[in-house]
Scaffold this active site. Structure first.
Site, mmCIF file in Angstrom:
data_model
loop_
_atom_site.group_PDB
_atom_site.id
_atom_site.type_symbol
_atom_site.label_atom_id
_atom_site.label_comp_id
_atom_site.label_asym_id
_atom_site.label_seq_id
_atom_site.Cartn_x
_atom_site.Cartn_y
_atom_site.Cartn_z
ATOM 1 N N HIS A 133 141.829 -67.926 115.789
ATOM 2 C CA HIS A 133 141.375 -69.105 116.504
ATOM 3 C C HIS A 133 141.559 -70.312 115.592
ATOM 4 O O HIS A 133 141.750 -70.167 114.375
ATOM 5 C CB HIS A 133 139.895 -68.980 116.874
ATOM 6 C CG HIS A 133 139.606 -67.913 117.885
ATOM 7 N ND1 HIS A 133 140.165 -67.893 119.139
ATOM 8 C CD2 HIS A 133 138.793 -66.819 117.835
ATOM 9 C CE1 HIS A 133 139.722 -66.845 119.817
ATOM 10 N NE2 HIS A 133 138.884 -66.176 119.056
ATOM 11 N N CYS A 175 145.079 -71.516 119.442
ATOM 12 C CA CYS A 175 144.996 -72.533 120.481
ATOM 13 C C CYS A 175 144.978 -73.901 119.833
ATOM 14 O O CYS A 175 144.491 -74.076 118.719
ATOM 15 C CB CYS A 175 143.741 -72.324 121.312
ATOM 16 S SG CYS A 175 143.722 -73.275 122.823
#
Length: 304
Positions: A133, A175
């Site tokens: 992440h 992301c």
């Protein structure tokens, strides 16, 4: 202004005082200094990086599936498929692949520091991959986030002289925002499979910004800034799936930035078909890369 003060004439170029950094393998390198003594006419647009060293080089893969509960980050189901896929593809290209799973931030930085201190004199290049992440200009380790620039800075010319003038490739599957990419034209389902009922699409959390790294770096991002990056819970992330497939088919023949453009096109054909978040259904993704390479990069097969 007094007559004794002098202004630089229009168009005058002032040189940086930064010294030229020597290479450790005897090759001329002009990429980490302002080489004004070389005329523009002498630059060959077809020149390639030297890729016939004894070793291809080291490839670090930092794979993060689980996170410390306090971070409140979801597990990244499917990332083991990415990890194993990358290991096969990079090994086939001749890299010495080192795998690290769910390391704490301190341990990640130690492994990266050790790699930056290695002697890369007889290596073609260096690769570092993060599967995790991200948030702002950081990527997450198991227990904390790490600034991307802290990582890349360890491989700049003044810190890692044995990689001066050599490609330094960073691949980030994370992301980079909070928006979905809406399809402009309805596409047929190019990625349907028999696993559709069990293979859902998830997104990697938060945002990662593009950062300049320096000459001979290339930063490869799974998604353009501001958008979600999609990951299948069975087959792995769209970006890594298509990157590895393209590396297997064209990795030893296609110039690397051209290869990444093919990956962009392949990923752009995909769309979300199965997802718990109904707002994600039908959405798209487009990767991007920021190249600071100064020559063409080919992974020609190593002679046995």
């Amino acid at each position: 202004m007094s007559g004794s003060e002098r202004r630089p004439r229009a168009g005058h170029v002032q040189l940086d005082s930064r010294p030229i950094l020597p290479t450790t393998d005897g090759n001329e390198n002009i990429t980490e200094a302002d080489a004004f003594h070389i005329s523009r006419q002498s630059l060959d647009p077809a020149v390639e990086y030297k890729m016939n060293h004894q070793r291809r080089g080291v490839a670090l893969i930092f794979n993060h599936e689980h996170f410390f509960w306090h971070l409140m980050l979801p597990d990244r189901r499917g990332t083991m498929a990415d990890r194993n896929n990358l290991k096969r593809s990079l090994t086939d290209l001749g890299f010495e692949v080192r795998l690290f799973d769910d390391l704490k931030a301190e341990d990640v930085q130690q492994k990266i520091y050790e790699a930056s201190m290695d002697d890369h004199s007889n290596a073609d290049c260096f690769v570092c991959v993060f599967l995790s992440h991200g948030v702002d200009d950081h990527v997450y380790a198991y227990d904390d986030k790490i600034k991307i620039q802290t990582i890349t800075d360890m491989f700049r010319g003044d810190k890692c002289q044995s990689l001066v003038g050599k490609p330094k490739i960073f691949i980030l599957q994370a992301c980079r925002g909070d928006k979905h990419d809406d399809p402009v034209i309805a596409h047929d389902s190019t990625d349907s499979s028999s696993e559709a009922l069990v293979n859902e699409t998830e997104v990697d959390a938060a945002v990662v910004y593009t950062l300049p790294a320096g000459a001979d770096f290339i930063m490869c991002y799974s998604v353009a800034q501001g958008y979600y990056s999609h990951r299948d819970t069975v087959n792995g992330s769209w970006y890594i799936q298509d990157l590895c497939e393209t590396l297997r088919k064209h990795g030893s023949s296609l110039e690397f930035t051209e290869l990444l453009t093919v990956v962009n096109r392949k990923v752009s054909y995909r769309r979300v078909d199965v997802c718990k978040d109904v707002n994600a259904l039908g959405k798209k993704q487009i990767p991007c890369f920021a190249s600071m390479l100064t020559k063409k990069l080919y992974f020609h097969p190593k002679s046995k």
